[in-house]
Motif scaffolding. Structure first.
Motif, PDB file in Angstrom:
ATOM      1  N   GLU A   6       0.845  -1.192   0.000  1.00 28.15           N
ATOM      2  CA  GLU A   6       0.000   0.000   0.000  1.00 28.15           C
ATOM      3  C   GLU A   6       0.878   1.239   0.000  1.00 28.15           C
ATOM      4  O   GLU A   6       1.974   1.235   0.566  1.00 28.15           O
ATOM      5  CB  GLU A   6      -0.919   0.039   1.235  1.00 28.15           C
ATOM      6  CG  GLU A   6      -1.851  -1.154   1.382  1.00 28.15           C
ATOM      7  CD  GLU A   6      -1.355  -2.136   2.411  1.00 28.15           C
ATOM      8  OE1 GLU A   6      -2.179  -2.824   3.036  1.00 28.15           O
ATOM      9  OE2 GLU A   6      -0.131  -2.219   2.612  1.00 28.15           O
ATOM     10  N   SER A  21      -3.005   3.690  -3.046  1.00 28.37           N
ATOM     11  CA  SER A  21      -2.754   2.664  -4.054  1.00 28.37           C
ATOM     12  C   SER A  21      -2.343   1.378  -3.368  1.00 28.37           C
ATOM     13  O   SER A  21      -1.757   1.393  -2.275  1.00 28.37           O
ATOM     14  CB  SER A  21      -1.653   3.109  -5.012  1.00 28.37           C
ATOM     15  OG  SER A  21      -2.003   4.296  -5.684  1.00 28.37           O
ATOM     16  N   CYS A  22      -2.610   0.285  -4.040  1.00 32.61           N
ATOM     17  CA  CYS A  22      -2.265  -1.042  -3.507  1.00 32.61           C
ATOM     18  C   CYS A  22      -1.854  -1.920  -4.678  1.00 32.61           C
ATOM     19  O   CYS A  22      -2.671  -2.223  -5.550  1.00 32.61           O
ATOM     20  CB  CYS A  22      -3.457  -1.626  -2.770  1.00 32.61           C
ATOM     21  SG  CYS A  22      -3.318  -3.393  -2.398  1.00 32.61           S
ATOM     22  N   GLU A  23      -0.581  -2.293  -4.682  1.00 30.91           N
ATOM     23  CA  GLU A  23      -0.067  -3.157  -5.737  1.00 30.91           C
ATOM     24  C   GLU A  23       0.104  -4.567  -5.195  1.00 30.91           C
ATOM     25  O   GLU A  23       0.590  -4.753  -4.073  1.00 30.91           O
ATOM     26  CB  GLU A  23       1.259  -2.625  -6.264  1.00 30.91           C
ATOM     27  CG  GLU A  23       1.813  -3.412  -7.439  1.00 30.91           C
ATOM     28  CD  GLU A  23       3.080  -2.798  -8.007  1.00 30.91           C
ATOM     29  OE1 GLU A  23       3.464  -1.691  -7.571  1.00 30.91           O
ATOM     30  OE2 GLU A  23       3.694  -3.439  -8.869  1.00 30.91           O
ATOM     31  N   ARG A  72      -9.831  -0.193  -9.828  1.00 30.17           N
ATOM     32  CA  ARG A  72      -8.701  -1.085 -10.022  1.00 30.17           C
ATOM     33  C   ARG A  72      -8.234  -1.029 -11.461  1.00 30.17           C
ATOM     34  O   ARG A  72      -9.006  -0.719 -12.370  1.00 30.17           O
ATOM     35  CB  ARG A  72      -9.062  -2.519  -9.629  1.00 30.17           C
ATOM     36  CG  ARG A  72     -10.169  -3.162 -10.447  1.00 30.17           C
ATOM     37  CD  ARG A  72     -10.615  -4.478  -9.812  1.00 30.17           C
ATOM     38  NE  ARG A  72      -9.549  -5.487  -9.839  1.00 30.17           N
ATOM     39  CZ  ARG A  72      -9.516  -6.546  -9.017  1.00 30.17           C
ATOM     40  NH1 ARG A  72     -10.474  -6.721  -8.112  1.00 30.17           N
ATOM     41  NH2 ARG A  72      -8.531  -7.417  -9.113  1.00 30.17           N
ATOM     42  N   ARG A  76      -2.157  -3.283 -14.207  1.00 31.59           N
ATOM     43  CA  ARG A  76      -1.099  -2.858 -13.280  1.00 31.59           C
ATOM     44  C   ARG A  76      -1.153  -3.607 -11.945  1.00 31.59           C
ATOM     45  O   ARG A  76      -0.399  -3.274 -11.022  1.00 31.59           O
ATOM     46  CB  ARG A  76      -1.205  -1.360 -13.013  1.00 31.59           C
ATOM     47  CG  ARG A  76      -0.984  -0.492 -14.237  1.00 31.59           C
ATOM     48  CD  ARG A  76      -1.166   0.987 -13.897  1.00 31.59           C
ATOM     49  NE  ARG A  76      -0.993   1.842 -15.061  1.00 31.59           N
ATOM     50  CZ  ARG A  76       0.163   2.349 -15.453  1.00 31.59           C
ATOM     51  NH1 ARG A  76       1.269   2.087 -14.758  1.00 31.59           N
ATOM     52  NH2 ARG A  76       0.235   3.117 -16.523  1.00 31.59           N
ATOM     53  N   ASN A  77      -2.041  -4.582 -11.840  1.00 31.68           N
ATOM     54  CA  ASN A  77      -2.213  -5.332 -10.573  1.00 31.68           C
ATOM     55  C   ASN A  77      -2.385  -4.386  -9.390  1.00 31.68           C
ATOM     56  O   ASN A  77      -1.805  -4.600  -8.310  1.00 31.68           O
ATOM     57  CB  ASN A  77      -1.009  -6.253 -10.318  1.00 31.68           C
ATOM     58  CG  ASN A  77      -1.028  -7.482 -11.197  1.00 31.68           C
ATOM     59  OD1 ASN A  77      -1.831  -7.589 -12.125  1.00 31.68           O
ATOM     60  ND2 ASN A  77      -0.131  -8.417 -10.902  1.00 31.68           N
ATOM     61  N   THR A  78      -3.159  -3.364  -9.602  1.00 30.57           N
ATOM     62  CA  THR A  78      -3.272  -2.301  -8.601  1.00 30.57           C
ATOM     63  C   THR A  78      -4.734  -1.948  -8.344  1.00 30.57           C
ATOM     64  O   THR A  78      -5.534  -1.868  -9.280  1.00 30.57           O
ATOM     65  CB  THR A  78      -2.497  -1.049  -9.048  1.00 30.57           C
ATOM     66  OG1 THR A  78      -1.127  -1.398  -9.233  1.00 30.57           O
ATOM     67  CG2 THR A  78      -2.601   0.056  -7.999  1.00 30.57           C
ATOM     68  N   TYR A  80      -7.108   1.017  -6.174  1.00 28.27           N
ATOM     69  CA  TYR A  80      -7.011   2.369  -5.654  1.00 28.27           C
ATOM     70  C   TYR A  80      -8.184   2.679  -4.730  1.00 28.27           C
ATOM     71  O   TYR A  80      -9.268   2.099  -4.845  1.00 28.27           O
ATOM     72  CB  TYR A  80      -7.025   3.387  -6.809  1.00 28.27           C
ATOM     73  CG  TYR A  80      -5.967   3.148  -7.849  1.00 28.27           C
ATOM     74  CD1 TYR A  80      -6.270   2.472  -9.024  1.00 28.27           C
ATOM     75  CD2 TYR A  80      -4.667   3.613  -7.657  1.00 28.27           C
ATOM     76  CE1 TYR A  80      -5.304   2.254  -9.996  1.00 28.27           C
ATOM     77  CE2 TYR A  80      -3.699   3.395  -8.632  1.00 28.27           C
ATOM     78  CZ  TYR A  80      -4.015   2.716  -9.784  1.00 28.27           C
ATOM     79  OH  TYR A  80      -3.051   2.501 -10.740  1.00 28.27           O
TER      80      TYR A  80
END
Lengths: 114, 111
Positions: A6, A21-23, A72, A76-78, A80
């Motif tokens: 995060e 953000s969270c990858e 999401r 980007r495998n992310t 938000y």
């Protein structure tokens, strides 16, 4: 092994806005729902928001509905969390949790204060 | 709004057994509520111990088990260790636009 990072937590003034953000790595991101959970100072866990695997359905706690938006980017495998009209009550550690609440990140701290 | 309640605090002796429960104001907890249990040690992020009422993750110690007990979700710790001293939270799923709700947490002391 699933890993979650995060970012975006900050000190922000009341009525301000912030994007978290969270990858995620270690899983096929587009197959999993994603969730945000927060924990205020010396408080318990509070579910904040969830988004389905392709972003077609989004859910929010009453306390943030209308102010927070989850999204999401599967390329980007992310995931938000856009937060607006922040108040002191939003001060918390925000955790990103993958899938069926299986894997947790270490959290990012949001402090709302003037 | 549905409320989930847990015992605020419990104490267990080392080597002892304790059961934490998770109650739902909207009615009995069933397998449809997909109960989860999380452990949070001081200063750490939570980690998932139990999902879907009774399933364990690969890292869940065998001494922890999940079940349904008298209309509640339950987490039983058999053979408590000092390292099990932590806060434990349950999470229930229910239908509607607010699909998840946490319990208030149980502070477990091993003493």
């Amino acid at each position: 092994e699933v890993q979650i990072w995060e970012s975006g937590g900050d000190l922000i003034q009341p009525r301000g806005s912030l994007r978290l953000s969270c990858e995620v790595s270690g899983l096929t991101f587009s197959n999993y729902a994603m969730n945000w959970v927060r924990q205020g100072p010396r408080r318990g866990l509070e579910w904040v928001s969830s988004v389905t695997s392709w972003g077609d359905s989004k859910y929010y706690a009453d306390s943030v509905a209308g102010r927070f938006t989850v999204s999401r980017d599967n390329s980007r495998n992310t995931v938000y969390l856009d937060m607006s009209m922040l108040t002191a009550e939003d001060t918390a550690m925000y955790y990103c949790v993958a899938g069926s609440f299986t894997s947790w990140g270490q959290g990012t701290l949001v402090t709302v204060s003037s | 709004q549905a409320v989930v309640t847990q015992e605020p605090s419990l104490t267990v002796s080392p080597g002892g057994t304790v059961t934490l429960t998770c109650d739902f104001t909207a009615g009995a907890v069933t397998s449809d509520h997909s109960a989860y249990w999380f452990q949070q040690r001081p200063g750490q992020a939570p980690r998932t111990l139990i999902y879907d009422t009774k399933n364990k993750n690969s890292w869940t110690p065998a001494r922890f088990s999940g079940s349904l007990l008298g209309g509640k979700a339950a987490l039983t710790l058999s053979g408590a260790l000092p390292e099990d001293e932590a806060d434990y939270y349950c999470l229930l799923s229910y239908s509607g636009v607010r699909p998840w709700v946490f319990g208030g947490g149980t502070r477990l002391t091993v003493l």
